[in-house]
Design an enzyme around this catalytic site. Structure first.
Site, short mmCIF file in Angstrom:
data_model
loop_
_atom_site.label_atom_id
_atom_site.label_comp_id
_atom_site.label_asym_id
_atom_site.label_seq_id
_atom_site.Cartn_x
_atom_site.Cartn_y
_atom_site.Cartn_z
N MET A 30 41.51 43.87 32.56
CA MET A 30 41.62 43.92 31.08
C MET A 30 40.70 45.33 30.50
SD MET A 30 41.72 40.25 29.45
CE MET A 30 40.02 39.75 29.83
N HIS A 37 35.85 46.49 39.62
CA HIS A 37 37.42 46.45 39.45
C HIS A 37 37.72 47.79 40.53
CE1 HIS A 37 36.77 45.21 35.14
NE2 HIS A 37 37.80 44.56 35.75
N LYS A 149 35.26 36.40 42.03
CA LYS A 149 34.55 35.90 40.82
C LYS A 149 35.01 34.85 39.77
CE LYS A 149 33.17 38.24 37.23
NZ LYS A 149 33.54 37.33 36.00
O1 PAF Z 1 40.70 38.87 35.21
C1 PAF Z 1 41.06 39.36 34.42
O2 PAF Z 1 40.71 40.63 33.85
C2 PAF Z 1 42.29 38.93 33.77
O3 PAF Z 1 42.13 37.16 33.42
C3 PAF Z 1 43.72 39.33 34.24
C4 PAF Z 1 44.03 38.59 35.65
C5 PAF Z 1 43.81 40.87 34.49
C6 PAF Z 1 44.58 38.75 33.37
O4 PAF Z 1 44.70 39.36 31.91
#
Ligand code: PAF
Length: 284
Positions: A30, A37, A149
């Protein structure tokens, strides 16, 4: 790196790669990227020839009183970070591209969406399951990488992949922590300087629980661990526990007694509004 916002564009690109026999890894996010990430992107690179990262703040997974409007966003910064990690395509659709005006379908993973975060955030996991199903259909990756997490989210995505026969390898990546143990999360940005210091109490709770399990061993009552974790977190008046639960790593069902398959799952609110989660195996 190419930035795309249309489903038709990312589909054509993936098709081009496939024609050359290249495999595709997906890292759904997101946005407001952090080291957690980036570690997923590095993992994707080891597994696949091409990497797509999606950035989509999915409205369907936010409740009416949650932080959808204030969710941190920073496309320019995300773009630079993803490019540095060697991402091939950044897929950033608008809400209308993902959910047209006559959108009607929801995907629900019946059991795994209940309890834990599902109890505190009704509908949240239906939103996650739906958007992930859509991303899997749009991008058709060979592998998709998710952080551990969000333990319940990962279990649910593994289940929906099986149930809906997606030919996609789901890879869970270990939690990335700050030097003081706080699990990395885009929501850490909301913490004041003082709350940021206090927020490590979830990691402290996890570590204390591990020590207790090491002392008492398999078969000890789960509620001793759950009470210890709750007391450790709530020793800070700013922190309110949402749950401290010992669950089975696969079913996420509560366990009366702790075993090496037990995971301690934790959620708390700091100063009434910042909701943070963490988890870990008790046996290390
Ligand atoms: O973990 C996240 O950032 C969100 O829940 C995801 C997996 C991108 C789905 O919108």
């Amino acid at each position: 790196m190419i930035l795309l916002s249309k489903i038709s564009e990312i589909r054509s690109l993936v098709q081009e790669w496939r024609q050359k026999g290249e495999s595709v890894g997906l890292v759904p996010t997101m946005g407001y990227l952090h080291e957690g990430h980036l570690s997923l992107m590095r993992c994707a690179q080891k597994e696949c020839d091409r990497i797509v990262t999606s950035i989509f703040v999915n409205p369907m997974q936010f409740g009416p009183n949650e932080d959808l409007d204030n969710y941190p966003r920073s496309l320019e910064r995300d773009r630079e970070l993803a490019e540095k990690e060697g991402v091939d395509a950044l897929f950033c659709p608008q809400d209308g591209e993902m959910y047209g005006s006559n959108y009607q379908t929801t995907v629900r993973v019946q059991k795994l969406s209940q309890g834990l975060c599902g109890a505190d955030r009704p509908g949240h996991f239906d939103g996650v399951a739906t958007v992930i199903t859509k991303l899997f259909n749009i991008i058709t990756p060979d592998a998709a990488i998710f952080g551990e997490k969000d333990f319940q989210q990962l279990a649910l995505i593994r289940q929906l992949t099986l149930d809906l026969n997606f030919d996609i390898r789901i890879i869970g990546h270990p939690i990335v922590r700050e030097a003081d143990g706080l699990a990395m999360s885009s929501r850490n940005k909301y913490l004041s300087i003082e709350d940021r210091k206090i927020a490590t109490c979830m990691y402290t709770a996890l570590q204390k629980a591990r020590v207790l399990y090491r002392e008492k061993g398999e078969g000890m009552p789960s509620d001793e661990i759950e009470k210890l974790a709750k007391a450790t977190i709530e020793a800070n008046p700013q922190c309110a526990v949402e749950y401290t639960k010992v669950v089975h790593q696969l079913t996420l069902q509560s366990m009366e007694k702790v075993t090496d398959d037990s995971v301690l799952t934790l959620a708390m609110k700091v100063s009434g509004n910042v909701r943070l989660i963490d988890n870990g195996f008790l046996a290390l």
